[in-house]
Design an enzyme around this catalytic site. Structure first.
Site: not given
Ligand SMILES: *[C@@H]1O[C@H](CO)[C@@H](O)[C@H](O)[C@H]1NC(C)=O
Ligand SMILES: *[C@@H]1O[C@H](CO)[C@@H](O)[C@H](O)[C@H]1NC(C)=O
Ligand SMILES: *[C@@H]1O[C@H](CO)[C@@H](O)[C@H](O)[C@H]1NC(C)=O
Length: 415
Positions: A157, A212
Site C-alpha cells: 500500500d 478503494d
C-alpha cells in the site's frame, strides 16, 4: 494446411515487455480480507470477524472444498492489521501474538497445503494505512522475512509513502533478489495524479489505479465510470504479467443485488481485472456463489491475450454502456450495462458495438438466453434489467466453422 491459416485469421498473439517473474500471466484470482473484514481486531467480541489465523484458515478451507480453487481462485491474502504495533528486537515484523499465535509461516504452509497460495499486506511508509509498522527503512529485512515465511503475494500500500516512483521499484528489486517468485501488487498509481504507467508495468504485476471500493452499487458505478473515462491513459499497459486493478469484488456482501453483482463480474472480466473476492465465503449465498464461479465469465477474464477491454459506447443519458473486450481467436466479449432503474429494450448496430461487419455466433454467458446468430446485416437486440447486465461472447462465424473443420481433420488423421 488449414490449421495455420485458422491461427493466422483468428488469433493474434501480441508480445509484451514488463516485469518478468513468471506470475500473473492472466489476472490473478483470489481473496483479500479488507473490504469485508477491514481492521476488525477484537476477537473476543467478534470471533468470526476478526483478522486472525482462524479467519484465513476458514477461508482457505472453503476455497479448497467448495469449488473456488477449482474455478481459479488461488490467492488468500491478509490485508492490513496483522502485525504487532512494534517490531521485534531484531527489527523484524511480528504477527499479532493473540490473533496469529501459530505464526505466519505455519499459516502460509496451511494455506499452501490446500493447494492455494498465501499473500500478505504491507505499506511503503512508516506506518500502514491503519497505523501498523510500514516497511520504510526496513525494506530488505521485511522482504527477507516474507520469503522466509514462504509468502506468494505481497500487496504494498502507499499511505505515507515518501516517493512512490522510487520506493515501489526498489521494493520490487528486493522481492526479485530473494529468488522466491512473489506476485507484486502495488498501490502506486492510486496515490499519484499523473502516474508513469510504463514504469509501473515494469515493476509490478498488478496495480491499483483508483480509490478503494466500498460495499455499494454507487461505489461500483463510480469505479466503472472512472475506468471508462480514463481508459486511454492505462488500458494499453495491461497484458500477461501486468494488469490494472479496479479493486476487490463486492459480490456476496450486502451492497449488491444479484443483477448488480453480475454487472461487476462482467465488467471486471472485460477489464482483465484481478478477481479478488472479499466476502465471508462460509456464509456465501448460492446465487452469488454461482456468479463468482461462472466458468464462461471467468474464461473471458482469463483470456490468454490479456488484453484489457474498453468502454466503447455510452447513451446520451449515460444510462446504457457497452463494454467490449477482444479475445483469443478474434472473438469478443461484450457487456451491455444498464445503470438506470428501469429495464431497457434496445437494438445496437455493429458500429455501436465496435464489431466488424460480419456474422457472429452469440452466446449468453449468464445462460438465460439460447445461443443465437447475429447476421452482418442486422442490429443486435438486448433486454437488460434495471441496474443489470447482459454479457455475451461473439464468435466470428468463419472461425467457428474453421474450428469444426480443424476437429474433422484431427479426427480423420487419428483414424
Ligand atoms: C519516517 O520516520 C523517520 C524516523 O522517525 C523520519 O525521519 C521520516 O521523516 C519519516 N518519513 C516519512 C515519509 O514519514
Ligand atoms: C528476477 O528478475 C529476472 C529478470 O527480469 C527474472 O528473470 C527472474 O525470474 C526474477 N526472479 C524472481 C524470483 O522474481
Ligand atoms: C432480471 O430480473 C429477473 C426478475 O427479477 C430475473 O429473473 C433475471 O434473472 C434478471 N436478470 C436478467 C439478466 O434478466
Amino acid at each position: 494446411m488449414l490449421i495455420p491459416v485458422t491461427i493466422f485469421i483468428c488469433g493474434l498473439i501480441s508480445p509484451s515487455q514488463s516485469l518478468d517473474n513468471g506470475l500473473a500471466l492472466t489476472p490473478p484470482m483470489g481473496w483479500l480480507s479488507w473490504l469485508r473484514f477491514g481492521c476488525t481486531i477484537d476477537c473476543e467480541k467478534q470471533p468470526t470477524e476478526c483478522i486472525s489465523e482462524n479467519l484465513i484458515k476458514r477461508t482457505a478451507d472453503v476455497m479448497a472444498s467448495e469449488g473456488y480453487l477449482e474455478a481459479g481462485y488461488q490467492y488468500v491474502t491478509i490485508d492490513d492489521c496483522w502485525p504487532e504495533k512494534k517490531r521485534g528486537p531484531d527489527g523484524r515484523l511480528v504477527p499479532d501474538n493473540k490473533r496469529f499465535p501459530s505464526g505466519i509461516k505455519a499459516l502460509s504452509r496451511y494455506v499452501q497445503s490446500k493447494g492455494l497460495k498465501f499473500g500478505i499486506y504491507e505499506d511503503y511508509g512508516n506506518y500502514t494505512c491503519a497505523g501498523y509498522p510500514g516497511v520504510l527503512g526496513h525494506e530488505a529485512i521485511d522482504v527477507a522475512t516474507f520469503a522466509e515465511w514462504e509468502v506468494d503475494y505481497v500487496k504494498l500500500d502507499g499511505c505515507g509513502a515518501p516517493d512512490p516512483d522510487e520506493g515501489y521499484p526498489m521494493f520490487g528489486k528486493h522481492l526479485n533478489e530473494t529468488g522466491r517468485p512473489m506476485l507484486y501488487s502495488c498501490s502506486w498509481p492510486a496515490y499519484q495524479k499523473h502516474p508513469h504507467y510504463l514504469a509501473i508495468a515494469e515493476s509490478c504485476n498488478i496495480w491499483r489505479n483508483y480509490a478503494d471500493i466500498a460495499n455499494s452499487w454507487h461505489s461500483v458505478v463510480g469505479i466503472m465510470k472512472w475506468f471508462g473515462d480514463h481508459q486511454d491513459e492505462f488500458a494499453k499497459f495491461a497484458g500477461p504479467g501486468h494488469f490494472n486493478d479496479p479493486d476487490m469484488l463486492v459480490i456476496g456482501n450486502s451492497g449488491l443485488t444479484v443483477d448488480q453483482a453480475r454487472v461487476q463480474m462482467a465488467v471486471w472480466s472485460i477489464l482483465a481485472a484481478p478477481l479478488i473476492m472479499s466476502a465471508d465465503l462460509s456464509t456465501m449465498k448460492p446465487e452469488f456463489k454461482e456468479i463468482l464461479l461462472n466458468r464462461d465469465v471467468i474464461a473471458v477474464n482469463q483470456d490468454v491475450l490479456g488484453k484489457q477491454g474498453l468502454r466503447v459506447w455510452t447513451s446520451d443519458d449515460k444510462k446504457q454502456v457497452i463494454w467490449h473486450r477482444e479475445l483469443e481467436g478474434d472473438a469478443r466479449a461484450l457487456a451491455f450495462v444498464n445503470l438506470g432503474d428501469k429495464a431497457i429494450d434496445n437494438s445496437y448496430s455493429h458500429e455501436q458495438m465496435l464489431l466488424p461487419i460480419q456474422d457472429f455466433f452469440v452466446k449468453d454467458l449468464y445462460k438465460e438466453e439460447q445461443d443465437q446468430i447475429l447476421s452482418r446485416n442486422d442490429d443486435f437486440h438486448v433486454r437488460i434489467n434495471a441496474t443489470g447486465v447482459k454479457f455475451y461472447k461473439f464468435i466470428p462465424k468463419e472461425c467457428e466453422s474453421d474450428d469444426v473443420s480443424e476437429n474433422e481433420i484431427k479426427e480423420i488423421s487419428t483414424r
